[in-house]
Scaffold this motif. Structure first.
Motif, PDB file in Angstrom:
ATOM      1  N   ASP A   1       2.513   2.180  -3.292  1.00 40.06           N
ATOM      2  CA  ASP A   1       1.627   2.750  -4.314  1.00 40.06           C
ATOM      3  C   ASP A   1       1.344   4.225  -4.094  1.00 40.06           C
ATOM      4  OD1 ASP A   1       1.443   0.347  -5.642  1.00 40.06           O
ATOM      5  OD2 ASP A   1      -0.396  -0.283  -4.598  1.00 40.06           O
ATOM      6  N   ILE A   2       1.788   4.780  -2.981  1.00 41.94           N
ATOM      7  CA  ILE A   2       1.536   6.186  -2.653  1.00 41.94           C
ATOM      8  C   ILE A   2       2.827   6.977  -2.802  1.00 41.94           C
ATOM      9  CG2 ILE A   2       0.794   7.782  -0.838  1.00 41.94           C
ATOM     10  CD1 ILE A   2      -0.859   5.472   0.328  1.00 41.94           C
TER      11      ILE A   2
ATOM     12  N   ASP B   1      -8.950   5.574   1.653  1.00 43.99           N
ATOM     13  CA  ASP B   1      -9.251   4.145   1.520  1.00 43.99           C
ATOM     14  C   ASP B   1      -7.994   3.287   1.394  1.00 43.99           C
ATOM     15  OD1 ASP B   1     -11.951   4.754   1.563  1.00 43.99           O
ATOM     16  OD2 ASP B   1     -12.057   4.981  -0.630  1.00 43.99           O
ATOM     17  N   ASN B   2      -6.889   3.877   1.034  1.00 43.11           N
ATOM     18  CA  ASN B   2      -5.698   3.089   0.717  1.00 43.11           C
ATOM     19  C   ASN B   2      -4.679   3.043   1.855  1.00 43.11           C
ATOM     20  OD1 ASN B   2      -5.353   5.817   0.414  1.00 43.11           O
ATOM     21  ND2 ASN B   2      -3.972   5.664  -1.339  1.00 43.11           N
TER      22      ASN B   2
ATOM     23  N   GLN C   1       0.828  -1.207   0.000  1.00 47.23           N
ATOM     24  CA  GLN C   1       0.000   0.000   0.000  1.00 47.23           C
ATOM     25  C   GLN C   1       0.860   1.254   0.000  1.00 47.23           C
ATOM     26  OE1 GLN C   1      -2.360  -1.003   3.517  1.00 47.23           O
ATOM     27  NE2 GLN C   1      -4.214  -0.971   2.282  1.00 47.23           N
TER      28      GLN C   1
END
Length: 381
Positions: free
Chosen positions: A270-271, A299-300, A267
């Motif tokens: 991906d940010i 949400d992530n 997670q």
């Protein structure tokens, strides 16, 4: 004189009587004393027995040889006079041992012996013989590995760098056994769903290539294991973005510029270095201050620090200004168009007038010509 003699006779009679009584008592007394002595002697010669568990000592050159196979303790049953047995039980001032000094390397069956027991005592030892294995001694230092199940960690959590104290142990044993060691390891058992740091003493094991325990001595026998367990995180800046449809425009302000986000490593990967925080303005009509729960709008991620932020929402008039400008521009454009049309119309009208004039002139000219022709016709007549 006679009275004196009589008195003297009574005195001697009295003395004789006392002597007789004393003699009787003296004669009777040895018999009583003899019986008491006999009872004491009988008591001291009563036998009893007891069984003790005592350490088994080894007499050998343990600096050069490593000896295995013998028990740490044996049972010895002693029997004899009660007082002596009791004293021996309380003091245990004797030894039970194996004498291996003259034995070569290899396997031997050796009798268990004792030294220091009183000769009046009899004894029996179990086991009376033991089998020992004598090998050349070897000591080697090994680094300690850690083997644990990562599936025990709670979802989204990961383990950090493990620390051991000490990081190495000393292994001593038969040279042939030490040679079998593939690794020295601790296997901490983590509770299912663990979310906090694991910090315990764990037993050290020496394993061969098949994962079986090797018969050696480890020093120390336990190692302090610390496994930091946490959820991966990173710090990112926040972008306050508008959410919801409305006829107004808004601006957003917050004292918080960066937050720490938590989640699985995938997670977080991906940010980027910043993250959008949507602000719902669906029902906002005036300047408003809202507390935004970040985990509800993101949400992530699994968690954030801080968990919430305060955001000031200001209503702007950019759309109204834009409409006014647009209307002004449209009006100006319409005026220009109308002027253009008027000019065009005027020009067109002028052309039409000229055309009419020309047409009139042409008509007049035609009429004049016709008049002249008529006059000529009249003259001929």
């Amino acid at each position: 004189m006679i009275k004196k003699i009589i008195n003297s006779n009574y005195f001697y009679a009295f003395i004789s009587l006392c002597a007789a009584i004393w003699l009787f008592l003296t004669v009777s007394s040895p018999g009583v004393g003899s019986t008491r002595d006999s009872n004491q002697s009988s008591t001291s010669t009563v036998n009893t027995k007891t069984t003790l568990t005592v350490p088994l000592q080894i007499q050998a050159n343990t600096n050069d040889y490593y000896i295995t196979g013998y028990p740490e303790s044996v049972k010895i049953t002693i029997e004899g006079p009660s007082a002596l047995v009791t004293a021996t039980k309380n003091t245990q001032n004797f030894n039970v041992y194996l004498n291996l000094k003259k034995l070569a390397t290899g396997q031997h069956s050796v009798e268990v012996k004792e030294s220091g027991l009183n000769s009046e005592l009899t004894y029996s030892i179990k086991p009376s013989t033991v089998t020992v294995n004598i090998q050349k001694r070897k000591t080697k230092t090994f680094a300690v590995d850690v083997d644990y199940s990562k599936s025990a960690l709670a979802s989204g959590y990961s383990a950090g760098k493990i620390t051991l104290s000490p990081e190495t142990v000393s292994v001593t044993g038969a040279a042939s056994e030490v040679k079998k060691i593939k690794k020295v390891v601790v296997k901490p058992i983590l509770p299912k769903g663990i979310k906090t740091t694991f910090d315990q003493e764990v037993l050290v094991q020496a394993l061969d290539k098949n994962g079986k325990t090797v018969n050696v001595t480890l020093d120390p026998q336990t190692v302090h294991v610390k496994i930091p367990i946490s959820m991966p995180s990173k710090e990112v800046s926040i972008n306050l973005t508008q959410k919801g449809t409305t006829s107004s425009d808004f601006s957003f302000e917050s004292d918080v510029k960066t937050i720490r986000i938590y989640g699985s490593q995938d997670q977080l990967d991906d940010i980027d270095d910043s993250i959008d925080v949507p602000i719902d303005v669906s029902n906002v009509t005036t300047d408003t201050k809202k507390t935004i729960n970040l985990t509800d709008v993101l949400d992530n991620v699994v968690a954030t620090d801080p968990e919430s932020i305060d955001v000031t929402i200001k209503v702007t008039d950019s759309n109204s200004s834009s409409d006014t400008s647009t209307n002004t521009n449209n009006s100006s454009s319409n005026t220009t168009t109308d002027n253009s049309n008027n000019t065009s119309g005027s020009s067109s009208g002028s052309t039409s007038s000229n055309d009419t004039t020309n047409s009139s002139n042409n008509s007049n000219s035609s009429n004049s010509s016709d008049s002249n022709n008529n006059n000529e016709d009249n003259d001929e007549n």
